[in-house]
Scaffold this active site. Structure first.
Site, PDB file in Angstrom:
ATOM      1  N   THR A 100       0.824  -1.208   0.000  1.00  0.00           N
ATOM      2  CA  THR A 100       0.000   0.000   0.000  1.00  0.00           C
ATOM      3  C   THR A 100       0.855   1.254   0.000  1.00  0.00           C
ATOM      4  O   THR A 100       0.530   2.240  -0.686  1.00  0.00           O
ATOM      5  CB  THR A 100      -0.936  -0.005   1.228  1.00  0.00           C
ATOM      6  N   SER A 138       1.655  -6.340   0.917  1.00  0.00           N
ATOM      7  CA  SER A 138       1.331  -5.440   2.016  1.00  0.00           C
ATOM      8  C   SER A 138       2.003  -5.974   3.286  1.00  0.00           C
ATOM      9  O   SER A 138       2.199  -7.183   3.430  1.00  0.00           O
ATOM     10  CB  SER A 138      -0.187  -5.381   2.195  1.00  0.00           C
ATOM     11  N   GLY A 139       2.335  -5.047   4.193  1.00  0.00           N
ATOM     12  CA  GLY A 139       3.067  -5.438   5.400  1.00  0.00           C
ATOM     13  C   GLY A 139       2.448  -6.619   6.146  1.00  0.00           C
ATOM     14  O   GLY A 139       3.124  -7.628   6.392  1.00  0.00           O
ATOM     15  N   ASP A 163       4.583   3.530  13.140  1.00  0.00           N
ATOM     16  CA  ASP A 163       3.590   4.092  14.055  1.00  0.00           C
ATOM     17  C   ASP A 163       3.762   3.399  15.407  1.00  0.00           C
ATOM     18  O   ASP A 163       3.373   2.241  15.562  1.00  0.00           O
ATOM     19  CB  ASP A 163       2.187   3.837  13.496  1.00  0.00           C
ATOM     20  N   HIS A 167       1.220  -7.691  12.683  1.00  0.00           N
ATOM     21  CA  HIS A 167       2.433  -8.351  12.216  1.00  0.00           C
ATOM     22  C   HIS A 167       3.672  -7.789  12.901  1.00  0.00           C
ATOM     23  O   HIS A 167       4.743  -7.688  12.297  1.00  0.00           O
ATOM     24  CB  HIS A 167       2.551  -8.205  10.696  1.00  0.00           C
ATOM     25  N   ASP A 224       6.999  -9.469  12.434  1.00  0.00           N
ATOM     26  CA  ASP A 224       7.647  -9.240  11.129  1.00  0.00           C
ATOM     27  C   ASP A 224       8.418  -7.915  11.135  1.00  0.00           C
ATOM     28  O   ASP A 224       9.500  -7.801  10.546  1.00  0.00           O
ATOM     29  CB  ASP A 224       6.607  -9.171  10.007  1.00  0.00           C
TER      30      ASP A 224
HETATM   31  O1  LIG Z   1       2.450  -2.706   7.451  1.00  0.00           O
HETATM   32  C1  LIG Z   1       3.357  -2.163   6.885  1.00  0.00           C
HETATM   33  C2  LIG Z   1       4.720  -2.219   7.428  1.00  0.00           C
HETATM   34  O2  LIG Z   1       4.857  -2.982   8.598  1.00  0.00           O
HETATM   35  C3  LIG Z   1       3.152  -1.422   5.628  1.00  0.00           C
HETATM   36  O3  LIG Z   1       2.362  -2.161   4.731  1.00  0.00           O
HETATM   37  P1  LIG Z   1       1.575  -1.394   3.574  1.00  0.00           P
HETATM   38  O4  LIG Z   1       2.517  -0.512   2.873  1.00  0.00           O
HETATM   39  O5  LIG Z   1       1.021  -2.464   2.678  1.00  0.00           O
HETATM   40  O6  LIG Z   1       0.467  -0.630   4.262  1.00  0.00           O
END
Ligand SMILES: O=C(CO)COP(=O)(O)O
Length: 135
Positions: free
Chosen positions: A36, A54-55, A80, A87, A90
């Protein structure tokens, strides 16, 4: 340089503004991003970006895999810290691999500003030397 750009949802607007501001520098490099984040940056700037998943679906791990094989030179991660992420393991793994392999990592806008200016000033040229040694 191969640069990974990642932002959690509440930091997406910040990474978009960052990417617009520094597009003249970013465009000189090969950009990668989680799903994203990459889509939004590409839409806002037109910069070509190779997008991973996506993350929450494994994108952080895909970037980690590139770091493990010396195929990523830096990570700009607008994290954030106030919202729990499904996750989280990860994310920790990605940051750990940066530390294992001496990959420059910043996790907020203030760090990203320093990183991108240092990149432009040639402070990360040592990465090219390392890669040449691998060949
Ligand atoms: O979750 C993320 C990094 O941990 C970002 O994922 P997206 O860029 O898919 O929102």
């Amino acid at each position: 340089m191969k640069i990974a750009l990642v932002a959690h949802d509440k930091k997406k607007e910040a990474i978009i503004q960052f990417s617009i501001s520094y597009a003249p520098i970013l465009k000189k490099h090969e950009l990668f991003a989680t799903g994203t984040t990459g889509k939004k940056i590409n839409e806002a700037t037109g910069l070509p970006i190779t997008r991973f998943l996506s993350g929450p679906l494994g994108g952080d791990q895909q970037i980690g895999a590139k770091i493990a094989t010396n195929e990523m030179d830096m990570v700009i991660f607008f994290r954030d810290p106030l919202t729990s992420q499904p996750h989280e393991p990860d994310i920790s793994a990605l940051m750990r691999l940066c530390d294992v392999h001496q990959i420059p990592l910043v996790t907020n806008l203030a760090g990203a500003e320093v990183m991108i200016r240092a990149l432009e000033a040639g402070f990360f040229d040592w990465r090219n030397l390392l890669k040449n040694e691998d060949n």
